[in-house]
Design a protein around this motif. Sequence first.
Motif, PDB file in Angstrom:
ATOM      1  N   THR A 164      -4.670   5.625   3.943  1.00 39.05           N
ATOM      2  CA  THR A 164      -5.706   5.025   4.794  1.00 39.05           C
ATOM      3  C   THR A 164      -5.573   3.509   4.827  1.00 39.05           C
ATOM      4  O   THR A 164      -5.647   2.883   5.896  1.00 39.05           O
ATOM      5  CB  THR A 164      -7.106   5.426   4.292  1.00 39.05           C
ATOM      6  OG1 THR A 164      -7.233   6.849   4.305  1.00 39.05           O
ATOM      7  CG2 THR A 164      -8.186   4.819   5.170  1.00 39.05           C
ATOM      8  N   LYS A 165      -5.338   2.914   3.658  1.00 37.66           N
ATOM      9  CA  LYS A 165      -5.192   1.459   3.591  1.00 37.66           C
ATOM     10  C   LYS A 165      -3.983   0.990   4.400  1.00 37.66           C
ATOM     11  O   LYS A 165      -4.053  -0.012   5.123  1.00 37.66           O
ATOM     12  CB  LYS A 165      -5.060   1.012   2.139  1.00 37.66           C
ATOM     13  CG  LYS A 165      -6.334   1.166   1.324  1.00 37.66           C
ATOM     14  CD  LYS A 165      -6.085   0.814  -0.131  1.00 37.66           C
ATOM     15  CE  LYS A 165      -7.342   1.009  -0.968  1.00 37.66           C
ATOM     16  NZ  LYS A 165      -7.090   0.724  -2.406  1.00 37.66           N
ATOM     17  N   HIS A 166      -2.901   1.719   4.273  1.00 39.14           N
ATOM     18  CA  HIS A 166      -1.700   1.352   5.023  1.00 39.14           C
ATOM     19  C   HIS A 166      -1.924   1.525   6.524  1.00 39.14           C
ATOM     20  O   HIS A 166      -1.473   0.696   7.336  1.00 39.14           O
ATOM     21  CB  HIS A 166      -0.530   2.220   4.563  1.00 39.14           C
ATOM     22  CG  HIS A 166       0.752   1.916   5.263  1.00 39.14           C
ATOM     23  ND1 HIS A 166       1.366   0.669   5.213  1.00 39.14           N
ATOM     24  CD2 HIS A 166       1.554   2.686   6.046  1.00 39.14           C
ATOM     25  CE1 HIS A 166       2.470   0.696   5.920  1.00 39.14           C
ATOM     26  NE2 HIS A 166       2.620   1.905   6.436  1.00 39.14           N
ATOM     27  N   SER A 198      -6.259   7.593  -0.080  1.00 37.29           N
ATOM     28  CA  SER A 198      -6.711   6.200  -0.027  1.00 37.29           C
ATOM     29  C   SER A 198      -5.567   5.255   0.304  1.00 37.29           C
ATOM     30  O   SER A 198      -5.705   4.351   1.143  1.00 37.29           O
ATOM     31  CB  SER A 198      -7.339   5.817  -1.374  1.00 37.29           C
ATOM     32  OG  SER A 198      -7.726   4.451  -1.393  1.00 37.29           O
ATOM     33  N   ASN A 199      -4.404   5.468  -0.328  1.00 36.92           N
ATOM     34  CA  ASN A 199      -3.249   4.608  -0.049  1.00 36.92           C
ATOM     35  C   ASN A 199      -2.797   4.738   1.398  1.00 36.92           C
ATOM     36  O   ASN A 199      -2.453   3.747   2.051  1.00 36.92           O
ATOM     37  CB  ASN A 199      -2.100   4.960  -0.989  1.00 36.92           C
ATOM     38  CG  ASN A 199      -2.355   4.499  -2.415  1.00 36.92           C
ATOM     39  OD1 ASN A 199      -3.162   3.599  -2.644  1.00 36.92           O
ATOM     40  ND2 ASN A 199      -1.682   5.119  -3.362  1.00 36.92           N
ATOM     41  N   TYR A 214     -13.091  -0.764   6.418  1.00 33.55           N
ATOM     42  CA  TYR A 214     -13.071   0.531   5.711  1.00 33.55           C
ATOM     43  C   TYR A 214     -13.203   1.651   6.738  1.00 33.55           C
ATOM     44  O   TYR A 214     -13.847   1.497   7.783  1.00 33.55           O
ATOM     45  CB  TYR A 214     -14.241   0.621   4.719  1.00 33.55           C
ATOM     46  CG  TYR A 214     -14.400   2.012   4.125  1.00 33.55           C
ATOM     47  CD1 TYR A 214     -13.638   2.411   3.035  1.00 33.55           C
ATOM     48  CD2 TYR A 214     -15.281   2.934   4.690  1.00 33.55           C
ATOM     49  CE1 TYR A 214     -13.741   3.689   2.506  1.00 33.55           C
ATOM     50  CE2 TYR A 214     -15.399   4.225   4.165  1.00 33.55           C
ATOM     51  CZ  TYR A 214     -14.623   4.590   3.084  1.00 33.55           C
ATOM     52  OH  TYR A 214     -14.722   5.861   2.573  1.00 33.55           O
ATOM     53  N   PHE A 251       0.820  -1.208   0.000  1.00 30.28           N
ATOM     54  CA  PHE A 251       0.000   0.000   0.000  1.00 30.28           C
ATOM     55  C   PHE A 251       0.856   1.262   0.000  1.00 30.28           C
ATOM     56  O   PHE A 251       0.410   2.319  -0.392  1.00 30.28           O
ATOM     57  CB  PHE A 251      -0.908   0.004   1.236  1.00 30.28           C
ATOM     58  CG  PHE A 251      -1.966  -1.057   1.207  1.00 30.28           C
ATOM     59  CD1 PHE A 251      -2.064  -1.961   2.247  1.00 30.28           C
ATOM     60  CD2 PHE A 251      -2.849  -1.164   0.148  1.00 30.28           C
ATOM     61  CE1 PHE A 251      -3.033  -2.944   2.228  1.00 30.28           C
ATOM     62  CE2 PHE A 251      -3.818  -2.140   0.129  1.00 30.28           C
ATOM     63  CZ  PHE A 251      -3.911  -3.037   1.171  1.00 30.28           C
ATOM     64  N   LYS A 307      -4.011  -1.305   7.856  1.00 27.55           N
ATOM     65  CA  LYS A 307      -3.182  -2.511   7.974  1.00 27.55           C
ATOM     66  C   LYS A 307      -2.422  -2.514   9.296  1.00 27.55           C
ATOM     67  O   LYS A 307      -2.304  -3.558   9.969  1.00 27.55           O
ATOM     68  CB  LYS A 307      -2.218  -2.562   6.792  1.00 27.55           C
ATOM     69  CG  LYS A 307      -1.413  -3.834   6.685  1.00 27.55           C
ATOM     70  CD  LYS A 307      -0.552  -3.804   5.437  1.00 27.55           C
ATOM     71  CE  LYS A 307       0.296  -5.071   5.307  1.00 27.55           C
ATOM     72  NZ  LYS A 307       1.139  -5.053   4.085  1.00 27.55           N
TER      73      LYS A 307
END
Length: 348
Positions: free
Chosen positions: A267-269, A264-265, A286, A3, A272
């Motif tokens: 947030t995803k990281h 978005s990247n 989410y 990510f 995780k």
Amino acid sequence: MDFRTACEETKTGICLLQDGNQEPFKVRLHLAKDILMIQEQDVICVSGEPFYSGERTVTIRRQTVGGFGLSIKGGAEHNIPVVVSKISKEQRAELSGLLFIGDAILQINGINVRKCRHEEVVQVLRNAGEEVTLTVSFLKRAPAFLKLPLNEDCACAPSDQSSGTSSPLCDSGLHLNYHPNNTDTLSCSSWPTSPGLRWEKRWCDLRLIPLLHSRFSQYVPGTDLSRQNAFQVIAVDGVCTGIIQCLSAEDCVDWLQAIATNISNLTKHNIKKINRNFPVNQQIVYMGWCEAREQDPLQDRVYSPTFLALRGSCLYKFLAPPVTTWDWTRAEKTFSVYEIMCKILKPV
């Protein structure tokens, strides 16, 4: 897939920034993977410590052809001082590091012209004699309507033609100060400067907006009224970019897509990393910002930013993003997913 590196956007471009009630002015946006930088131009001293910007004194001698070799715009009628809008090629070489496009003229031979109208400044310069000492300071937030070039490559052509009129929004050439009765050949200008000081025009940071948990919108706050070719980004701590105005609709879409990709990247990281602290059945699926419509009987539509997170079997509603494990126990509202009915509303 990592990510941290997947599809990260980097982008740099020129936009207009409207900050409060000020006139829009040119800024440079630079988008990195985790931060949005807003930069404004300034002239700073780059030799000696510390770096600083401020007033400079420049002495110019009139030449037989080309006069002072400068053009000016602005004036008190637009609530700004007169600024240098063009510099001739000949003068640009001599004035390198001393005078810049965008410099506001504050004094002429000791006469304060900060609040003078455009034509008044032109007259003072016409009568200034063969040598003029200017006190200048770079106008960092020059209004966009002046249409000043961002670099020094835009030069005015020297001329010995005179004119009796001038306009604050058009370039008034200071070659008009040429005295036809003077037949002496003047040498090239001598530009005194303080020993050891060197000035440069640079892009300097105005605001830094961390992108993690930030939000962006094209809408006027609290309404469903969309701004044309404009948006703002608000950091998690409330720091706002101001209204960023793009030069075209296509440019605006490109910026919004690039910013959304990086948020978005991040947030995803972040999800995780947070999920390492939760069991499998309580993992975050989410989280992100949305606009919630308030039920206010006094107003037709009132919207407020809301942070939603879907974790395990629950949907959480927060006023601000949860940072610690304890924050998850302080959600404004918590809904069980199996008790939620979702409905997609079509635009009116």
